[in-house]
Design a protein around this motif. Sequence first.
Motif, PDB file in Angstrom:
ATOM      1  N   GLN A 141       6.533  19.484  -8.378  1.00  0.00           N
ATOM      2  CA  GLN A 141       5.954  20.672  -8.981  1.00  0.00           C
ATOM      3  C   GLN A 141       4.616  21.038  -8.337  1.00  0.00           C
ATOM      4  OE1 GLN A 141       6.234  23.567 -10.187  1.00  0.00           O
ATOM      5  NE2 GLN A 141       7.167  22.964 -12.155  1.00  0.00           N
ATOM      6  N   ASN A 142       4.289  22.324  -8.355  1.00  0.00           N
ATOM      7  CA  ASN A 142       2.967  22.772  -7.924  1.00  0.00           C
ATOM      8  C   ASN A 142       1.896  22.106  -8.780  1.00  0.00           C
ATOM      9  OD1 ASN A 142       0.723  25.092  -8.701  1.00  0.00           O
ATOM     10  ND2 ASN A 142       1.092  24.884  -6.508  1.00  0.00           N
ATOM     11  N   THR A 143       0.879  21.570  -8.141  1.00  0.00           N
ATOM     12  CA  THR A 143      -0.079  20.714  -8.844  1.00  0.00           C
ATOM     13  C   THR A 143      -0.901  21.476  -9.872  1.00  0.00           C
ATOM     14  OG1 THR A 143      -0.226  19.413  -6.814  1.00  0.00           O
ATOM     15  CG2 THR A 143      -1.855  18.973  -8.506  1.00  0.00           C
ATOM     16  N   ASP A 144      -1.409  22.654  -9.533  1.00  0.00           N
ATOM     17  CA  ASP A 144      -2.235  23.399 -10.486  1.00  0.00           C
ATOM     18  C   ASP A 144      -1.419  23.826 -11.699  1.00  0.00           C
ATOM     19  OD1 ASP A 144      -4.526  23.134  -8.996  1.00  0.00           O
ATOM     20  OD2 ASP A 144      -4.372  25.100  -8.037  1.00  0.00           O
ATOM     21  N   PHE A 145      -0.199  24.272 -11.468  1.00  0.00           N
ATOM     22  CA  PHE A 145       0.697  24.649 -12.569  1.00  0.00           C
ATOM     23  C   PHE A 145       0.944  23.447 -13.469  1.00  0.00           C
ATOM     24  CE2 PHE A 145       5.010  24.873 -14.288  1.00  0.00           C
ATOM     25  CZ  PHE A 145       5.040  26.126 -14.886  1.00  0.00           C
ATOM     26  N   LEU A 146       1.259  22.300 -12.858  1.00  0.00           N
ATOM     27  CA  LEU A 146       1.529  21.085 -13.634  1.00  0.00           C
ATOM     28  C   LEU A 146       0.302  20.651 -14.410  1.00  0.00           C
ATOM     29  CD1 LEU A 146       3.728  18.909 -14.143  1.00  0.00           C
ATOM     30  CD2 LEU A 146       2.727  17.616 -12.258  1.00  0.00           C
ATOM     31  N   TYR A 147      -0.873  20.770 -13.803  1.00  0.00           N
ATOM     32  CA  TYR A 147      -2.116  20.357 -14.448  1.00  0.00           C
ATOM     33  C   TYR A 147      -2.383  21.162 -15.719  1.00  0.00           C
ATOM     34  CZ  TYR A 147      -7.171  19.500 -14.984  1.00  0.00           C
ATOM     35  OH  TYR A 147      -8.427  19.177 -15.477  1.00  0.00           O
ATOM     36  N   LEU A 148      -1.983  22.426 -15.729  1.00  0.00           N
ATOM     37  CA  LEU A 148      -2.326  23.309 -16.844  1.00  0.00           C
ATOM     38  C   LEU A 148      -1.306  23.306 -17.983  1.00  0.00           C
ATOM     39  CD1 LEU A 148      -3.696  26.365 -14.851  1.00  0.00           C
ATOM     40  CD2 LEU A 148      -5.021  24.805 -16.293  1.00  0.00           C
ATOM     41  N   CYS A 149      -0.052  22.916 -17.704  1.00  0.00           N
ATOM     42  CA  CYS A 149       0.929  22.978 -18.786  1.00  0.00           C
ATOM     43  C   CYS A 149       1.882  21.795 -18.831  1.00  0.00           C
ATOM     44  CB  CYS A 149       1.721  24.288 -18.728  1.00  0.00           C
ATOM     45  SG  CYS A 149       2.775  24.448 -17.276  1.00  0.00           S
ATOM     46  N   GLY A 150       2.041  21.052 -17.734  1.00  0.00           N
ATOM     47  CA  GLY A 150       2.922  19.894 -17.744  1.00  0.00           C
ATOM     48  C   GLY A 150       4.398  20.205 -17.625  1.00  0.00           C
ATOM     49  N   PHE A 151       4.739  21.484 -17.436  1.00  0.00           N
ATOM     50  CA  PHE A 151       6.151  21.861 -17.347  1.00  0.00           C
ATOM     51  C   PHE A 151       6.664  21.574 -15.944  1.00  0.00           C
ATOM     52  CE2 PHE A 151       9.725  24.986 -17.459  1.00  0.00           C
ATOM     53  CZ  PHE A 151      10.362  24.489 -18.584  1.00  0.00           C
ATOM     54  N   GLN A 152       7.865  20.990 -15.838  1.00  0.00           N
ATOM     55  CA  GLN A 152       8.315  20.449 -14.560  1.00  0.00           C
ATOM     56  C   GLN A 152       9.544  21.129 -13.976  1.00  0.00           C
ATOM     57  OE1 GLN A 152       8.426  16.127 -14.560  1.00  0.00           O
ATOM     58  NE2 GLN A 152       6.806  16.049 -16.078  1.00  0.00           N
ATOM     59  N   GLU A 153       9.887  22.312 -14.458  1.00  0.00           N
ATOM     60  CA  GLU A 153      11.041  23.010 -13.903  1.00  0.00           C
ATOM     61  C   GLU A 153      10.610  24.034 -12.859  1.00  0.00           C
ATOM     62  OE1 GLU A 153      14.037  24.347 -16.700  1.00  0.00           O
ATOM     63  OE2 GLU A 153      13.303  22.901 -18.182  1.00  0.00           O
ATOM     64  N   ALA A 154      11.492  24.241 -11.885  1.00  0.00           N
ATOM     65  CA  ALA A 154      11.235  25.206 -10.822  1.00  0.00           C
ATOM     66  C   ALA A 154      11.328  26.637 -11.356  1.00  0.00           C
ATOM     67  CB  ALA A 154      12.238  25.013  -9.687  1.00  0.00           C
ATOM     68  N   ASP A 155      10.813  27.580 -10.559  1.00  0.00           N
ATOM     69  CA  ASP A 155      10.950  29.018 -10.839  1.00  0.00           C
ATOM     70  C   ASP A 155      10.429  29.389 -12.222  1.00  0.00           C
ATOM     71  OD1 ASP A 155      12.262  29.414  -8.316  1.00  0.00           O
ATOM     72  OD2 ASP A 155      14.075  28.575  -9.215  1.00  0.00           O
ATOM     73  N   SER A 156       9.299  28.820 -12.577  1.00  0.00           N
ATOM     74  CA  SER A 156       8.646  29.118 -13.853  1.00  0.00           C
ATOM     75  C   SER A 156       7.279  29.740 -13.577  1.00  0.00           C
ATOM     76  CB  SER A 156       8.492  27.840 -14.682  1.00  0.00           C
ATOM     77  OG  SER A 156       9.747  27.237 -14.903  1.00  0.00           O
ATOM     78  N   LEU A 157       6.645  30.212 -14.612  1.00  0.00           N
ATOM     79  CA  LEU A 157       5.362  30.897 -14.457  1.00  0.00           C
ATOM     80  C   LEU A 157       4.515  30.706 -15.702  1.00  0.00           C
ATOM     81  CD1 LEU A 157       4.061  33.317 -12.501  1.00  0.00           C
ATOM     82  CD2 LEU A 157       4.468  34.602 -14.583  1.00  0.00           C
ATOM     83  N   LEU A 158       3.246  30.429 -15.513  1.00  0.00           N
ATOM     84  CA  LEU A 158       2.303  30.320 -16.629  1.00  0.00           C
ATOM     85  C   LEU A 158       1.336  31.485 -16.577  1.00  0.00           C
ATOM     86  CD1 LEU A 158       0.976  28.714 -18.997  1.00  0.00           C
ATOM     87  CD2 LEU A 158      -0.451  27.607 -17.252  1.00  0.00           C
ATOM     88  N   LEU A 159       1.240  32.211 -17.677  1.00  0.00           N
ATOM     89  CA  LEU A 159       0.225  33.258 -17.849  1.00  0.00           C
ATOM     90  C   LEU A 159      -0.796  32.781 -18.867  1.00  0.00           C
ATOM     91  CD1 LEU A 159       2.164  36.661 -18.130  1.00  0.00           C
ATOM     92  CD2 LEU A 159       1.096  35.653 -16.119  1.00  0.00           C
ATOM     93  N   ILE A 160      -2.062  33.033 -18.579  1.00  0.00           N
ATOM     94  CA  ILE A 160      -3.130  32.748 -19.533  1.00  0.00           C
ATOM     95  C   ILE A 160      -3.923  34.039 -19.720  1.00  0.00           C
ATOM     96  CG2 ILE A 160      -5.197  31.385 -20.038  1.00  0.00           C
ATOM     97  CD1 ILE A 160      -4.085  29.212 -18.198  1.00  0.00           C
TER      98      ILE A 160
END
Length: 532
Positions: A141-160
């Motif tokens: 997983q992309n490290t910054d994405f993982l650091y912020l939410c812990g979600f481990q699936e591909a093709d996902s997106l976090l909005l804040i």
Amino acid sequence: MSSRSINGIVVVVALVVVEAAVLLPVVVVKVRTSSSGYTCSRVFTRGRLKPKWPCSSCIVRTLPHIRQFGQPAAQTHPHLIAEGEVTPGLTVKEFHTRRCNLVRSALKVFQGVKSTEHHLFIFPSVTTSFMTNDIPYVFRQNTDFLYLCGFQEADSLLLIKAKSSSIATGDHESILFVPRKDAAKELWDGPRSGATGATAITGVDAAFNSNEVEKYLQFYNKDHKNYVLWYNHSQPVHADFNNRVVAQLMQDKRHKCVENPTNLMHRLRVLKSPAEVSLMQQSVDIASAAFIDVMKFSKPMINEAQIWAKMDFECRMRGAQILAYPPVVAGGARANIIHYITNNQVVKDGEMVLMDAGCELHGYTSDLTRTWPVSGCFTEPQKQLYNATLHVQEECIKLCTQAYTLDEMFTHMLCLLAEELLKLGIISPDTTPSQQINLARKFCPHHVSHYLGMDVHDTSSVSRSMKLQPNMVVTVEPGIYIPSDDYTVAPEYRGMGIRIEDNILVTKSKPVNLSASCPKQVEEIEELISTG
């Protein structure tokens, strides 16, 4: 759903959602008569399975079912994850705190700018990469994405989403967009969490299917103007999302400016929480124990590939998911190739092997290097050069305090190396101090340290000229490399490459060597191999 006829009674077992995270079995009992078909039915969940009508031959069974997720969860992997944790050792609260810290840091950048009330952060995950048709590479997983939410699936997106009024608290709204549940794809690729599961696992405020992100951002754009868009546009993580969604968002020009959040993220990640330090200690412990077994396993005429395989095996057997990077397993003069990863030669009797390796445990890496004689005994020249390297390393570890930067440590390492090489006659006493430093740089062409964390070369945007701070983890890895064809050096030292690397936690007082359990004294190594 399945059904079974028992003595004239059809028992239908179905599943319903009773909580966000768990599907529980429901039993529908239908009694069939010979004349009129189904005359009555009852729906029961576990714990209420007694029919309320007289029935002498009704047999009802339930099949326990736990909802599957696209990653380990407390319900499915209780041996790994406790209730309230998103990933092993890291709680929902910790991830929320990380997002709050990011929001506070970002809002401070625009403190006092009245026209920037709203802030939108976009962090995509990576997509699956394929080595050939239908054959994927191991997913990371992309490290910054993982650091912020812990979600481990591909093709996902976090909005804040945040407002400038949240500068003190970091209050925000977090939204995940994740791959939708798809039985056909899950048959081949494994379970997906879906929007409901993603919310249950991560504790974010909301989650939707990933195909809804364009529509969501369109509505956001209509409702907001002059907002700050925080997105790494210069190095997009997910090319399709960047080209299809963010490009349109930027083309609409409703935002005031685009800011890269990478520097803010790295300044947060470089300082480890107690939970992160614990995970890093576990990762280092696994690598250290694996190193011990690998040293005992090595022998003359062993292939470097076998040493690599042994390291990989021992790390995985102790719980690591993968090796943190392709290891350097360099026998003899090949140790002079700093990043030698071919690892396919035979290590001969009388040669040393340099192994630079580490593992990844639940998203946190270790990075160690040891050099040892494959026969189990150092020759006198090997011992002299090894102890010179070890002395420099031990002195540099003492500098892992708030008083120094990594660059200052590097300068000090060059001075120490020059002194040691002068003692061995590898540097001539006729050289000037500046020449000695240049020669030390020649014999050790790499830096002495880097930050360590979720990535091996972690938080690369954090300058090595910044003073060290408590809760940073760094490597200390001096080396001496003398090519076989360097005829300025006495023949007994030619062809040797030595590096010694430990992982150090910076504290308010003395540095803590996380890898202290991995032997590095000459006597320790020789005794260890002799008992192997």
